[in-house]
Design an enzyme around this catalytic site. Structure first.
Site, short mmCIF file in Angstrom:
data_model
loop_
_atom_site.label_atom_id
_atom_site.label_comp_id
_atom_site.label_asym_id
_atom_site.label_seq_id
_atom_site.Cartn_x
_atom_site.Cartn_y
_atom_site.Cartn_z
N HIS A 255 0.83 -1.22 0.00
CA HIS A 255 0.00 0.00 0.00
C HIS A 255 0.85 1.25 0.00
O HIS A 255 0.36 2.34 0.30
CB HIS A 255 -0.95 0.01 1.22
CG HIS A 255 -2.00 -1.05 1.14
ND1 HIS A 255 -2.70 -1.49 2.23
CD2 HIS A 255 -2.47 -1.76 0.08
CE1 HIS A 255 -3.56 -2.44 1.86
NE2 HIS A 255 -3.44 -2.62 0.56
N CYS B 28 5.13 20.30 -6.91
CA CYS B 28 6.26 19.73 -7.67
C CYS B 28 6.91 20.86 -8.47
O CYS B 28 6.28 21.89 -8.74
CB CYS B 28 5.70 18.67 -8.60
SG CYS B 28 6.94 17.91 -9.67
C1 BV8 Z 1 -8.32 -1.87 -5.28
C2 BV8 Z 1 -2.78 3.10 2.52
C3 BV8 Z 1 -8.95 -2.11 -7.55
C4 BV8 Z 1 -3.33 4.44 2.81
C5 BV8 Z 1 -4.65 1.52 2.60
C6 BV8 Z 1 -16.57 -1.29 -2.06
C7 BV8 Z 1 -16.45 0.03 -2.47
C8 BV8 Z 1 -15.20 0.56 -2.86
C9 BV8 Z 1 -14.06 -0.24 -2.85
C10 BV8 Z 1 -14.18 -1.54 -2.43
C11 BV8 Z 1 -15.43 -2.06 -2.04
N1 BV8 Z 1 -15.22 -3.34 -1.69
C12 BV8 Z 1 -13.92 -3.65 -1.83
C13 BV8 Z 1 -13.28 -2.57 -2.30
C14 BV8 Z 1 -11.84 -2.51 -2.60
C15 BV8 Z 1 -11.09 -1.79 -1.47
C16 BV8 Z 1 -11.39 -2.45 -0.15
O1 BV8 Z 1 -10.90 -3.52 0.13
N2 BV8 Z 1 -12.22 -1.80 0.68
C17 BV8 Z 1 -12.57 -2.43 1.94
C18 BV8 Z 1 -12.35 -1.49 3.08
C19 BV8 Z 1 -14.03 -2.87 1.80
N3 BV8 Z 1 -9.69 -1.94 -1.80
C20 BV8 Z 1 -9.11 -1.02 -2.58
O2 BV8 Z 1 -9.64 0.00 -2.96
C21 BV8 Z 1 -7.70 -1.35 -3.02
N4 BV8 Z 1 -7.57 -1.16 -4.44
O3 BV8 Z 1 -9.09 -2.73 -4.93
O4 BV8 Z 1 -8.12 -1.49 -6.58
C22 BV8 Z 1 -8.61 -1.47 -8.84
C23 BV8 Z 1 -8.01 -2.24 -9.82
C24 BV8 Z 1 -7.74 -1.66 -11.04
C25 BV8 Z 1 -8.02 -0.29 -11.26
C26 BV8 Z 1 -8.59 0.49 -10.25
C27 BV8 Z 1 -8.90 -0.11 -9.02
C28 BV8 Z 1 -6.70 -0.42 -2.37
C29 BV8 Z 1 -6.72 -0.65 -0.88
C30 BV8 Z 1 -5.56 0.11 -0.23
C31 BV8 Z 1 -6.10 1.21 0.65
N5 BV8 Z 1 -4.98 1.82 1.37
N6 BV8 Z 1 -3.59 2.08 3.20
C32 BV8 Z 1 -3.14 4.81 4.26
O5 BV8 Z 1 -2.68 3.97 5.07
O6 BV8 Z 1 -3.43 5.97 4.57
S1 BV8 Z 1 -5.56 0.35 3.41
C33 BV8 Z 1 -5.38 0.51 5.10
O7 BV8 Z 1 -6.15 -0.56 5.65
C34 BV8 Z 1 -3.99 0.29 5.66
O8 BV8 Z 1 -3.04 -0.12 4.69
C35 BV8 Z 1 -4.22 -0.86 6.62
O9 BV8 Z 1 -3.11 -1.57 6.91
C36 BV8 Z 1 -5.20 -1.59 5.80
C37 BV8 Z 1 -5.87 -2.80 6.27
O10 BV8 Z 1 -6.22 -2.64 7.57
P1 BV8 Z 1 -5.41 -3.51 8.66
O11 BV8 Z 1 -3.95 -3.32 8.42
O12 BV8 Z 1 -5.92 -4.89 8.66
O13 BV8 Z 1 -5.77 -2.71 9.94
P2 BV8 Z 1 -7.12 -2.85 10.78
O14 BV8 Z 1 -7.16 -1.69 11.70
O15 BV8 Z 1 -8.28 -3.14 9.86
O16 BV8 Z 1 -6.91 -4.20 11.63
C38 BV8 Z 1 -5.89 -4.26 12.61
C39 BV8 Z 1 -5.90 -5.70 13.12
O17 BV8 Z 1 -4.83 -5.82 14.06
C40 BV8 Z 1 -7.17 -6.08 13.85
O18 BV8 Z 1 -7.59 -7.35 13.41
C41 BV8 Z 1 -6.75 -6.14 15.33
O19 BV8 Z 1 -7.44 -7.15 16.04
C42 BV8 Z 1 -5.30 -6.48 15.22
N7 BV8 Z 1 -4.46 -6.01 16.30
C43 BV8 Z 1 -4.64 -4.93 17.10
N8 BV8 Z 1 -3.59 -4.85 17.98
C44 BV8 Z 1 -2.74 -5.88 17.67
C45 BV8 Z 1 -3.29 -6.63 16.62
N9 BV8 Z 1 -2.68 -7.70 16.09
C46 BV8 Z 1 -1.51 -8.08 16.64
N10 BV8 Z 1 -0.92 -7.41 17.65
C47 BV8 Z 1 -1.50 -6.32 18.19
N11 BV8 Z 1 -0.93 -5.66 19.22
ZN ZN Z 2 5.63 17.00 -11.28
#
Ligand code: BV8
Ligand code: ZN
Length: 239
Positions: free
Chosen positions: A115, A143
């Site tokens: 990401h 830029c």
């Molecule tokens: C794509 C960078 C296709 C930015 C991030 C409906 C509508 C619109 C879109 C979609 C949809 N359905 C699906 C989609 C696709 C969408 C998606 O998946 N949406 C989800 C939310 C439904 N995905 C995308 O858009 C991706 N692109 O699909 O493109 C495409 C193809 C061709 C042409 C055009 C398009 C792009 C997704 C990337 C988004 N960017 N980050 C930023 O960070 O600012 S995602 C963001 O969420 C972070 O990267 C983060 O890491 C990631 C996932 O979350 P997690 O890391 O899992 O974090 P979370 O808080 O959820 O969970 C933490 C976990 O840790 C928990 O389980 C917790 O229990 C646990 N935990 C807590 N403490 C601890 C622990 N574990 C261990 N130890 C601990 N101490």
């Molecule tokens: Zn530029």
């Protein structure tokens, strides 16, 4: 169960880690969806999008600058260090959803940032890209070609960097063990990586204090924090 998995870890040649925000939680970096959730006033899902950026570039930049400063003050934790120390015994690759660079700062040498990275910047128009080494006089930064600069991260609705994603699938399909640590597996296509590994007969180990949508597909779920559980996994390889 643990003993069976321990044998598979001991005999594994290639281990792939898929990590998310949870592994950096113990470094003081809030997760996305946890109770300490990111930006109290705003939903990251509303801010980490290209529309939000063009609608209000200053607000999105303020959010990233606040996160970047917090990340630069943060230190890797025992979970990050356990993964890097495993490189002494195994072929280790980290596929991280995190943009904080903590795996690299902990010494991991093979890290794919699926990401992107908050400490890199790129132009919205030309192919300028660079590391961010200092703050900005004004937001959004511009830029030299005159267009806005943006964080080099993947926003919701944007495709993942093709070469990084292709390599990530290749690593997932060729590992003996995949450890999924600190991720809710809520975001696609990152959440398909365990399926690629499973298809290839890999053992799946989940490290997460809470269950996830894919817990029942795991061969072993360690209901612990990554900073506690990952050093144990390393000690298995050392024994
Ligand atoms: C794509 C960078 C296709 C930015 C991030 C409906 C509508 C619109 C879109 C979609 C949809 N359905 C699906 C989609 C696709 C969408 C998606 O998946 N949406 C989800 C939310 C439904 N995905 C995308 O858009 C991706 N692109 O699909 O493109 C495409 C193809 C061709 C042409 C055009 C398009 C792009 C997704 C990337 C988004 N960017 N980050 C930023 O960070 O600012 S995602 C963001 O969420 C972070 O990267 C983060 O890491 C990631 C996932 O979350 P997690 O890391 O899992 O974090 P979370 O808080 O959820 O969970 C933490 C976990 O840790 C928990 O389980 C917790 O229990 C646990 N935990 C807590 N403490 C601890 C622990 N574990 C261990 N130890 C601990 N101490
Ligand atoms: Zn530029």
């Amino acid at each position: 169960m643990f003993e069976q998995v321990a044998d598979r870890i001991r005999s594994a040649k290639k281990i792939v880690f898929v990590t998310g925000a949870g592994i950096s939680q113990e470094s003081g970096i809030p997760t996305f969806r946890g109770k300490d959730g990111y930006w109290r006033k705003y939903d990251p899902m509303q801010l980490a999008t290209i529309d939000a950026f063009y609608e209000n570039p200053e607000l999105v930049w303020e959010w990233y600058e606040e996160r970047r400063k917090n990340i630069l003050d943060a230190r890797p934790n025992n979970g990050h260090y356990a993964i890097s120390s495993l490189e002494k015994y195994k072929d280790v690759t980290v596929l991280t959803q995190n943009i904080d660079g903590l795996h690299q700062r902990a010494g991991s040498s093979e890290v794919l940032e699926i990401h992107g990275s908050i400490i890199r910047i790129r132009c919205t128009f030309c192919d300028y890209k660079d590391d961010i080494t200092s703050g900005f006089d004004s937001l959004p930064p511009k830029c030299r070609c005159g267009n806005m600069l943006r964080p080099d991260v993947v926003w919701f609705g944007e495709p993942l960097p093709q070469d990084v994603w292709r390599k990530s699938i290749m690593h997932a399909q060729s590992c003996d063990v995949m450890v999924i640590a600190g991720t809710s597996l809520a975001v696609s296509p990152a959440n398909t990586l365990p399926l690629y590994a499973k298809q290839n007969g890999a053992i799946l180990i989940e490290v997460n204090p809470e269950a996830t949508v894919m817990s029942e597909r795991m061969d072993l779920s360690l209901r612990e924090t990554s900073a506690n559980a990952l050093p144990h996994l390393v000690s298995i390889c050392e024994s």
